[in-house]
Write a protein that holds these residues in place. Structure first.
Motif, short mmCIF file in Angstrom:
data_model
loop_
_atom_site.label_atom_id
_atom_site.label_comp_id
_atom_site.label_asym_id
_atom_site.label_seq_id
_atom_site.Cartn_x
_atom_site.Cartn_y
_atom_site.Cartn_z
N ARG A 373 0.93 -1.11 0.13
CA ARG A 373 0.05 0.15 0.04
C ARG A 373 0.89 1.32 0.14
NH1 ARG A 373 -5.36 -1.18 1.18
NH2 ARG A 373 -5.58 -3.28 1.97
N ALA A 374 1.83 1.49 0.87
CA ALA A 374 2.84 2.28 0.91
C ALA A 374 3.47 2.64 -0.55
CB ALA A 374 3.56 2.22 2.11
N THR A 375 4.20 1.52 -1.04
CA THR A 375 4.72 1.47 -2.23
C THR A 375 3.75 2.19 -3.42
OG1 THR A 375 6.05 -0.26 -1.72
CG2 THR A 375 6.07 0.28 -4.04
N LEU A 376 2.58 1.61 -3.25
CA LEU A 376 1.58 2.03 -4.26
C LEU A 376 1.42 3.64 -4.34
CD1 LEU A 376 -0.62 1.41 -6.48
CD2 LEU A 376 -2.30 1.22 -4.63
N LEU A 377 1.46 4.08 -3.29
CA LEU A 377 1.42 5.74 -2.89
C LEU A 377 2.91 6.42 -3.05
CD1 LEU A 377 -1.29 5.62 -0.03
CD2 LEU A 377 -1.75 5.95 -2.52
N GLY A 378 3.99 5.75 -3.35
CA GLY A 378 5.11 6.27 -3.38
C GLY A 378 5.68 6.80 -2.17
N GLY A 379 5.45 6.15 -1.19
CA GLY A 379 5.72 6.29 0.32
C GLY A 379 6.41 5.04 0.87
N THR A 380 6.80 5.23 2.02
CA THR A 380 7.64 4.26 2.69
C THR A 380 7.06 3.76 4.08
OG1 THR A 380 9.19 5.87 3.97
CG2 THR A 380 10.06 4.90 1.92
N ILE A 381 7.48 2.52 4.30
CA ILE A 381 7.01 2.03 5.92
C ILE A 381 7.85 1.18 6.35
CG2 ILE A 381 5.99 -0.28 4.85
CD1 ILE A 381 3.49 0.29 6.51
N THR A 382 7.95 1.30 7.85
CA THR A 382 8.87 0.75 8.44
C THR A 382 8.00 0.16 9.58
OG1 THR A 382 9.14 2.65 9.75
CG2 THR A 382 10.68 2.48 7.99
N THR A 387 12.52 -0.30 21.69
CA THR A 387 13.36 -0.56 22.38
C THR A 387 13.67 0.40 23.39
OG1 THR A 387 15.21 0.53 20.89
CG2 THR A 387 14.59 -2.01 20.48
N GLU A 388 13.04 1.66 23.32
CA GLU A 388 13.10 2.61 24.30
C GLU A 388 11.74 3.25 24.80
OE1 GLU A 388 15.66 5.60 22.46
OE2 GLU A 388 17.53 4.35 22.79
N GLY A 389 12.05 3.97 26.00
CA GLY A 389 10.66 4.49 26.46
C GLY A 389 9.69 3.81 27.10
N PRO A 390 8.62 4.18 27.47
CA PRO A 390 7.38 3.56 28.23
C PRO A 390 6.85 2.25 27.62
CG PRO A 390 6.35 5.54 27.58
CD PRO A 390 7.93 5.51 27.27
N ASP A 391 7.00 2.32 26.10
CA ASP A 391 6.64 1.17 25.26
C ASP A 391 7.74 0.34 24.94
OD1 ASP A 391 3.99 2.37 25.32
OD2 ASP A 391 4.61 4.04 23.49
N ALA A 392 8.83 0.19 25.42
CA ALA A 392 9.73 -0.56 25.20
C ALA A 392 9.30 -2.15 25.44
CB ALA A 392 10.92 -0.35 26.20
N GLY A 393 9.67 -2.94 24.36
CA GLY A 393 9.14 -4.32 24.44
C GLY A 393 7.90 -4.30 23.52
N GLY A 394 7.37 -3.19 22.89
CA GLY A 394 6.25 -3.34 22.11
C GLY A 394 6.53 -3.31 20.42
N TRP A 395 5.61 -2.67 19.76
CA TRP A 395 5.88 -2.83 18.45
C TRP A 395 5.42 -1.52 17.58
CZ3 TRP A 395 8.40 -6.43 15.60
CH2 TRP A 395 8.33 -6.47 14.24
N GLN A 396 6.22 -0.95 16.65
CA GLN A 396 5.68 0.40 15.99
C GLN A 396 5.53 0.26 14.34
OE1 GLN A 396 7.16 4.25 17.08
NE2 GLN A 396 8.08 4.31 15.16
N VAL A 397 4.56 0.66 13.82
CA VAL A 397 4.55 0.81 12.55
C VAL A 397 4.48 1.99 12.09
CG1 VAL A 397 2.93 0.30 10.51
CG2 VAL A 397 3.33 -1.50 12.06
N GLU A 398 5.20 2.71 11.13
CA GLU A 398 5.13 4.07 10.63
C GLU A 398 5.07 4.00 9.18
OE1 GLU A 398 7.86 7.70 12.41
OE2 GLU A 398 8.88 6.67 10.56
N ALA A 399 4.25 4.69 8.76
CA ALA A 399 3.95 5.05 7.46
C ALA A 399 4.14 6.32 6.83
CB ALA A 399 2.49 4.45 6.83
N VAL A 400 4.96 6.79 5.96
CA VAL A 400 4.97 8.17 5.50
C VAL A 400 4.84 8.26 3.97
CG1 VAL A 400 6.76 10.09 5.02
CG2 VAL A 400 7.09 8.45 7.03
N ILE A 401 3.61 9.01 3.64
CA ILE A 401 3.19 9.20 2.50
C ILE A 401 3.38 10.62 1.79
CG2 ILE A 401 1.06 8.73 0.91
CD1 ILE A 401 1.87 6.13 2.37
N PRO A 402 3.91 10.79 0.70
CA PRO A 402 4.07 12.27 0.33
C PRO A 402 3.22 12.71 -0.04
CG PRO A 402 4.67 10.42 -1.65
CD PRO A 402 4.59 9.67 -0.30
N GLY A 403 2.79 13.91 -0.04
CA GLY A 403 1.65 14.74 -0.58
C GLY A 403 0.67 15.26 0.64
#
Length: 403
Positions: A373-382, A387-403
């Motif tokens: 989905r991110a590639t279709l929009l020309g963006g990236t996803i990680t 590993t740090e902060g109060p949510d250490a041990g959890g999981w994160q998904v980040e999508a950056v879409i241009p525009g």
């Protein structure tokens, strides 16, 4: 004067493909050319045999008859397509036809003997390259003009030799006809190329839409059905142990997953039918339906996004929330939406699980779908562990879409 080469219906279809409408457009005009040109050729031949004299089976009459036949054959040969005759053969038969036409002018006493020279020279302009066409046109003018000027034939005292010179003039009409024909063919080819491109684009759009729907179906059903199946299998295995409390617990979990799947299915159907979804309102409703409240943070000036961007961001968020519920049950969830001047960022972060994680193997397609989905929009996803902060041990998904 009909100097253009005939284009048969079979040639037209072979070259350009089947016509969608047989009764209109340039292609229809091309299909009518063979009959029109054939009618003109037959009319010229009929006029020649009806007017050129003497005509007989002996002496000069036989010579006139033979030359009329040769000229008629040469005139009819113009209906043969370019692909059937090599270029050298074209030059030979057109040269022979012009010589025969000039000879007919010299041998006949009366009639329209000039008409063959005019038509053959016109077709020379259509059929041959510029240099060869002008050379044969000059030859026709010189031969026919010389026949009359030097009185090589028994007649034509009343015709000036300048008339003979004009037999080369129709070469210009032939050249113009060829240019017009090439322009029409180029226009048809361009239109058909555009049509083929439009069909290819439409097919690509259909395939893209199918892929999008497949991702949406996966996001809603794959994880939920896998979890439901696992709980039902667990309940089936626990029946033999007689532990009814655990059987009920597994059964209740399966029912809860079914209800959640129904909510997600309704949401997906709504998203597929909607042309333009309001991102903030839809994102808030989705997060609340997953059991989380007041976890959305918006940074920057909110703005309207294209429908495709909105839909894919919603699907990415939905997949991330589903994964968080499965792999970190009870963990805190935070969703951040950031409007930057040149991009939009969606970040979904969950803390570690606070309840027991039910063992199970996912399909592995969730993260792949988000990346598509991110590639279709020309963006990236990680995506990766926190590993740090109060949510250490959890999981994160980040999508950056241009525009």
């Amino acid at each position: 004067m009909g100097y253009g080469r005939d284009v048969s219906a079979s040639e037209s279809v072979a070259a350009h493909g089947p016509a969608p409408d047989k009764g209109s457009g340039p292609r229809a005009a091309l299909r009518q050319d063979p009959r029109t040109h054939a009618a003109i050729t037959l009319a010229v031949i009929a006029i020649g045999f009806a007017t050129v004299r003497p005509l007989g089976v002996e002496g000069r009459g036989l010579a006139v008859l033979a030359l009329l036949v040769v000229n008629s054959v040469a005139l009819m040969a113009r209906h043969l397509s370019d692909s059937r005759l090599p270029p050298r053969v074209d030059v030979v038969w057109l040269t022979a036809g012009i010589v025969a036409a000039a000879a007919l002018v010299g041998v006949s006493r009366s009639g329209s003997s000039y008409i063959y020279a005019y038509f053959l020279t016109g077709h020379v302009g259509y059929r041959l390259p510029l240099k060869q066409a002008l050379s044969l046109a000059a030859l026709s003018s010189l031969l026919c003009g010389a026949v009359v000027y030097f009185h090589l034939g028994p007649g034509h005292e009343q015709v000036t030799w300048v008339v003979g010179l004009t037999t080369g003039v129709p070469v210009v009409a032939g050249m113009l006809s060829r240019s017009r024909q090439r322009a029409v063919e180029a226009m048809i080819e361009s239109a058909e190329s555009a049509e083929r491109a439009a069909r290819a684009e439409a097919q690509a759009a259909v395939l893209t839409e199918r892929s999008r729907i497949a991702r949406d179906v996966h996001d809603v059903l794959a994880h939920s059905l896998a979890g439901i199946n696992m709980q039902l299998e667990l309940a089936d295995a626990l029946i033999d142990t007689g532990d009814l409390d655990k059987v009920r617990e597994a059964n209740n979990k399966a029912h809860g997953m079914v209800r959640e799947s129904l909510k997600q299915a309704q949401w997906t159907v709504h998203a597929l039918r909607e042309d333009a979804l309001p991102l903030l309102e839809s994102l808030t409703a989705m997060i609340e339906s997953s059991g989380h409240r007041d976890v959305l943070t918006v940074t920057g000036a909110a703005r309207d996004l294209p429908a495709q961007v909105t839909q894919n961001l919603l699907r990415i968020c939905q997949e991330a929330l589903t994964n968080a519920a499965r792999h970190a049950p009870g963990g805190d969830v935070r969703v951040e939406l950031t409007y930057d001047p040149g991009s939009t960022t969606l970040r979904v972060r969950n803390g570690p699980a606070t309840r027991e994680v039910t063992a199970g193997v996912g399909s592995g397609m969730g993260l792949i779908g988000m990346r598509e989905r991110a590639t279709l929009l020309g963006g990236t996803i990680t995506a990766g562990p926190v590993t740090e902060g109060p949510d250490a041990g959890g999981w994160q998904v980040e999508a950056v879409i241009p525009g």
